[in-house]
Design a protein around this motif. Structure first.
Motif, PDB file in Angstrom:
ATOM      1  N   ALA A  39      -6.053   2.230   4.817  1.00 30.38           N
ATOM      2  CA  ALA A  39      -5.081   1.664   3.934  1.00 30.38           C
ATOM      3  C   ALA A  39      -3.999   0.908   4.405  1.00 30.38           C
ATOM      4  N   ASN A  40      -3.574   1.205   5.580  1.00 31.33           N
ATOM      5  CA  ASN A  40      -2.325   0.335   6.282  1.00 31.33           C
ATOM      6  C   ASN A  40      -3.136  -0.848   6.821  1.00 31.33           C
ATOM      7  N   PHE A  41      -4.197  -0.758   7.480  1.00 36.12           N
ATOM      8  CA  PHE A  41      -4.671  -1.959   7.878  1.00 36.12           C
ATOM      9  C   PHE A  41      -5.222  -2.998   6.694  1.00 36.12           C
ATOM     10  N   ALA A  42      -5.629  -2.511   5.565  1.00 39.79           N
ATOM     11  CA  ALA A  42      -6.212  -3.228   4.398  1.00 39.79           C
ATOM     12  C   ALA A  42      -5.101  -4.184   4.107  1.00 39.79           C
ATOM     13  N   THR A  43      -3.739  -4.003   4.353  1.00 40.63           N
ATOM     14  CA  THR A  43      -2.794  -4.986   4.023  1.00 40.63           C
ATOM     15  C   THR A  43      -2.847  -6.276   4.865  1.00 40.63           C
ATOM     16  N   VAL A  44      -3.541  -6.337   6.124  1.00 40.48           N
ATOM     17  CA  VAL A  44      -3.628  -7.453   6.609  1.00 40.48           C
ATOM     18  C   VAL A  44      -5.216  -8.148   6.384  1.00 40.48           C
ATOM     19  N   VAL A  94       0.785  -1.199  -0.018  1.00 43.30           N
ATOM     20  CA  VAL A  94       0.058  -0.108   0.095  1.00 43.30           C
ATOM     21  C   VAL A  94       0.784   1.138   0.140  1.00 43.30           C
ATOM     22  N   ALA A  95       0.253   2.199  -0.952  1.00 47.21           N
ATOM     23  CA  ALA A  95       1.223   3.607  -0.832  1.00 47.21           C
ATOM     24  C   ALA A  95       0.307   4.627  -0.972  1.00 47.21           C
ATOM     25  N   LEU A  96       0.208   5.685  -0.433  1.00 53.90           N
ATOM     26  CA  LEU A  96      -0.355   6.898  -0.441  1.00 53.90           C
ATOM     27  C   LEU A  96       0.273   7.867  -1.393  1.00 53.90           C
ATOM     28  N   MET A  97      -0.609   8.921  -1.841  1.00 49.47           N
ATOM     29  CA  MET A  97      -0.039   9.716  -2.859  1.00 49.47           C
ATOM     30  C   MET A  97      -0.498  11.201  -2.276  1.00 49.47           C
ATOM     31  N   SER A  98       0.545  12.056  -2.116  1.00 44.56           N
ATOM     32  CA  SER A  98       0.087  13.441  -1.749  1.00 44.56           C
ATOM     33  C   SER A  98      -0.511  14.077  -2.813  1.00 44.56           C
ATOM     34  N   ASN A  99      -1.162  15.385  -2.377  1.00 44.20           N
ATOM     35  CA  ASN A  99      -1.669  16.138  -3.484  1.00 44.20           C
ATOM     36  C   ASN A  99      -0.651  16.772  -4.339  1.00 44.20           C
ATOM     37  N   GLU A 100       0.689  16.683  -3.944  1.00 42.70           N
ATOM     38  CA  GLU A 100       1.740  16.881  -4.937  1.00 42.70           C
ATOM     39  C   GLU A 100       2.148  15.876  -5.734  1.00 42.70           C
ATOM     40  N   GLY A 101       1.645  14.790  -5.683  1.00 44.91           N
ATOM     41  CA  GLY A 101       1.828  13.723  -6.734  1.00 44.91           C
ATOM     42  C   GLY A 101       3.029  12.675  -6.060  1.00 44.91           C
TER      43      GLY A 101
END
Length: 111
Positions: A91-96, A24-31
């Protein structure tokens, strides 16, 4: 005493090992993409384990945020900032929760 990887409180007794480890990764508003690091193994206390076992993501996120507040973390009270924190936690919990994780006691006995 071992801490729960979900709520952060001491007393973890269970270990979840996902069948398929999601990245899982997150994208900031700046990409900018920032991966959420974890080794794919999650320790859980009895209360969080019950939420994982019933696939109750909303309950798991709510428990996490309430215990973070209790432990003094700066968790927003509402609005977009709280939604953002909740999304990161989810998002982090979704990994499990992807697939059916194997549940074991921390002493190694499968259940």
């Amino acid at each position: 005493m071992v801490e729960c990887d979900f709520c952060g409180l001491p007393g973890a007794r269970w270990l979840y090992v996902p069948q398929d480890r999601a990245r899982v990764a997150l994208m900031s508003n700046e990409g900018v993409v920032a991966p959420l690091l974890n080794d794919g193994r999650w320790r859980a206390c009895d209360l969080c384990a019950q939420l994982v076992d019933t696939n109750d993501m909303a309950g798991l996120v709510a428990r996490c945020l309430s215990t973070l507040r209790m432990l003094g973390a700066p968790v927003p009270d509402g609005g977009p900032d709280l939604e953002h924190v909740a999304m990161v936690v989810m998002a982090n919990f979704a990994t499990v929760l992807v697939g059916r994780p194997t549940k074991k006691t921390l002493q190694g006995r499968a259940t």
